[in-house]
Design a protein around this motif. Structure first.
Motif, mmCIF file in Angstrom:
data_model
loop_
_atom_site.group_PDB
_atom_site.id
_atom_site.type_symbol
_atom_site.label_atom_id
_atom_site.label_comp_id
_atom_site.label_asym_id
_atom_site.label_seq_id
_atom_site.Cartn_x
_atom_site.Cartn_y
_atom_site.Cartn_z
ATOM 1 N N LEU A 84 9.962 28.740 87.167
ATOM 2 C CA LEU A 84 9.173 29.941 87.525
ATOM 3 C C LEU A 84 9.967 30.672 88.708
ATOM 4 N N VAL A 85 10.029 32.057 88.280
ATOM 5 C CA VAL A 85 10.566 32.939 89.279
ATOM 6 C C VAL A 85 9.901 34.339 89.169
ATOM 7 N N LEU A 86 9.581 34.678 90.294
ATOM 8 C CA LEU A 86 8.790 36.037 90.372
ATOM 9 C C LEU A 86 9.940 36.846 91.127
ATOM 10 N N ASP A 87 9.933 38.213 90.718
ATOM 11 C CA ASP A 87 11.006 39.212 91.610
ATOM 12 C C ASP A 87 10.134 40.310 91.764
ATOM 13 N N VAL A 88 10.054 40.875 92.800
ATOM 14 C CA VAL A 88 8.997 41.990 93.162
ATOM 15 C C VAL A 88 10.035 43.215 93.637
ATOM 16 N N SER A 89 9.885 44.418 93.388
ATOM 17 C CA SER A 89 10.580 45.540 93.828
ATOM 18 C C SER A 89 9.413 46.504 94.268
ATOM 19 N N MET A 90 9.425 46.943 95.502
ATOM 20 C CA MET A 90 8.513 47.704 96.240
ATOM 21 C C MET A 90 9.065 48.946 96.731
ATOM 22 N N ALA A 91 8.092 50.036 96.661
ATOM 23 C CA ALA A 91 8.372 51.248 97.282
ATOM 24 C C ALA A 91 7.482 51.628 98.380
ATOM 25 N N GLY A 92 7.746 52.380 99.333
ATOM 26 C CA GLY A 92 6.664 52.878 100.409
ATOM 27 C C GLY A 92 7.340 54.105 101.003
ATOM 28 N N LEU A 93 6.621 54.751 102.001
ATOM 29 C CA LEU A 93 7.045 55.915 102.773
ATOM 30 C C LEU A 93 6.863 55.689 104.088
ATOM 31 N N VAL A 94 7.765 56.075 104.937
ATOM 32 C CA VAL A 94 7.807 56.136 106.178
ATOM 33 C C VAL A 94 8.096 57.470 106.869
ATOM 34 N N LYS A 95 7.215 57.781 107.770
ATOM 35 C CA LYS A 95 7.548 59.228 108.495
ATOM 36 C C LYS A 95 8.794 59.189 109.208
ATOM 37 N N HIS A 96 9.733 60.249 109.588
ATOM 38 C CA HIS A 96 10.786 59.996 109.942
ATOM 39 C C HIS A 96 10.833 59.465 111.354
ATOM 40 N N ARG A 97 9.801 60.007 112.017
ATOM 41 C CA ARG A 97 9.892 59.770 113.580
ATOM 42 C C ARG A 97 9.099 58.145 113.439
ATOM 43 N N HIS A 98 9.060 57.501 112.542
ATOM 44 C CA HIS A 98 8.303 56.300 112.533
ATOM 45 C C HIS A 98 9.357 55.048 112.024
ATOM 46 N N VAL A 103 6.649 43.937 89.319
ATOM 47 C CA VAL A 103 6.777 42.646 89.291
ATOM 48 C C VAL A 103 7.440 41.979 88.057
ATOM 49 N N SER A 104 8.651 41.293 88.141
ATOM 50 C CA SER A 104 9.110 40.565 87.134
ATOM 51 C C SER A 104 9.145 39.094 87.212
ATOM 52 N N LEU A 105 8.680 38.498 85.839
ATOM 53 C CA LEU A 105 8.535 37.154 85.826
ATOM 54 C C LEU A 105 9.846 36.422 85.037
ATOM 55 N N GLY A 106 10.190 35.259 85.617
ATOM 56 C CA GLY A 106 11.044 34.339 84.898
ATOM 57 C C GLY A 106 10.126 33.133 84.425
ATOM 58 N N LEU A 107 9.777 32.823 83.301
ATOM 59 C CA LEU A 107 8.660 31.992 82.975
ATOM 60 C C LEU A 107 9.451 30.887 81.952
ATOM 61 N N PRO A 108 9.364 29.579 82.288
ATOM 62 C CA PRO A 108 9.477 28.544 81.356
ATOM 63 C C PRO A 108 8.692 28.641 80.135
ATOM 64 N N LYS A 109 9.391 28.130 78.914
ATOM 65 C CA LYS A 109 8.761 28.363 77.688
ATOM 66 C C LYS A 109 7.440 27.647 77.283
ATOM 67 N N GLN A 110 7.279 26.625 78.185
ATOM 68 C CA GLN A 110 5.877 26.074 78.031
ATOM 69 C C GLN A 110 4.943 26.338 79.141
ATOM 70 N N THR A 111 5.076 27.627 79.885
ATOM 71 C CA THR A 111 4.002 27.784 80.917
ATOM 72 C C THR A 111 2.805 27.991 80.178
ATOM 73 N N PRO A 112 1.774 27.455 80.685
ATOM 74 C CA PRO A 112 0.327 27.816 80.187
ATOM 75 C C PRO A 112 -0.107 29.145 80.666
ATOM 76 N N VAL A 113 -0.686 29.818 79.735
ATOM 77 C CA VAL A 113 -1.129 31.326 79.861
ATOM 78 C C VAL A 113 -2.070 31.312 81.086
ATOM 79 N N GLY A 114 -2.666 30.335 81.520
ATOM 80 C CA GLY A 114 -3.594 30.193 82.497
ATOM 81 C C GLY A 114 -2.949 30.409 83.899
ATOM 82 N N VAL A 115 -1.758 29.655 83.769
ATOM 83 C CA VAL A 115 -0.860 29.687 85.114
ATOM 84 C C VAL A 115 -0.490 31.500 85.348
#
Length: 218
Positions: A132-146, A90-102
């Motif tokens: 505010l920008v969020l970028d998610v890279s995700m990995a998973g597995l799949v059976k060949h037959r599926h 999970v990558s975040l692009g955050l404006p400088k004044q973003t509250p930590v609570g956010v």
């Protein structure tokens, strides 16, 4: 010509023509996930999704729902290929004044849905941004037959959809449940050829299956 005339999918096709892949790549650009040779029985799935303030959510949106959506859309991509998600960055692009609570609330949403779907958050990146920008890279597995690809639809297939369409204006895009259970039931019990994650509407997303499979639909 600028990208506004070319459009998102025209730009993707332009980039696609410039990319050459090696023999380990089963499917590159053009599906919900990239598919990589992994083992005798399984493929590795990769997907990434970026959501941007002012485009995918508003400044007033609850950060918990923003974080949840950032993970949910990638889980949905893995499900669309018949796989099971496992790890994400999970990558975040955050404006400088973003509250930590956010940021705390973003991660409440992120970790909540990650636990629900047994996805481990294993890293990411943080950068300064003008919104505010969020970028998610995700990995998973799949059976060949599926494995279900957009390019595998055949003449005579019947088109089905899970759930109902519409509702984004009422916030459904922030609270939808990825169809992972439904996807697994289908690929394990039926000869599903092609699937797609419907995020841009039935007609637009169905057109991707038609184009990749070179078929029509009634």
């Amino acid at each position: 010509m600028n990208i506004s005339r070319l459009g998102e999918f025209g730009l993707i096709q332009r980039i696609r023509r410039q990319i050459k892949t090696g023999p380990s790549v089963v499917q590159g650009i053009g599906d919900d996930c990239a598919v990589i040779r992994y083992s005798r029985d399984e493929y590795l799935l990769y997907t990434c999704d970026m959501i941007v303030e002012g485009i995918d959510f508003t400044r007033g949106t609850d950060p918990v729902l923003v974080g949840r959506k950032a993970i949910a859309v990638s889980i949905s991509d893995i499900a669309a290929c018949g796989g099971i998600p496992s790890h994400c960055l999970v990558s975040l692009g955050l404006p400088k004044q973003t509250p930590v609570g956010v940021v705390d609330r973003l991660y409440k949403g992120i970790t909540g849905i990650a636990r629900e779907f047994n996805v481990d958050v294993v890293g990411g990146d943080i950068s300064k941004a003008d919104r505010l920008v969020l970028d998610v890279s995700m990995a998973g597995l799949v059976k060949h037959r599926h494995l279900a690809l957009r390019s595998a639809a055949r003449p005579g297939d019947i088109l089905f959809a899970t759930g109902s369409f519409g509702g984004s204006i009422r916030g459904k895009h922030l609270t939808f449940v990825p169809r992972l259970a439904e996807s697994q039931y289908l690929v394990r019990n039926f000869g599903v050829h092609a699937m797609i994650d419907v995020s841009d509407g039935l007609l637009q997303d169905l057109s991707h299956i038609l184009a990749e499979s070179r078929v029509g639909v009634i």
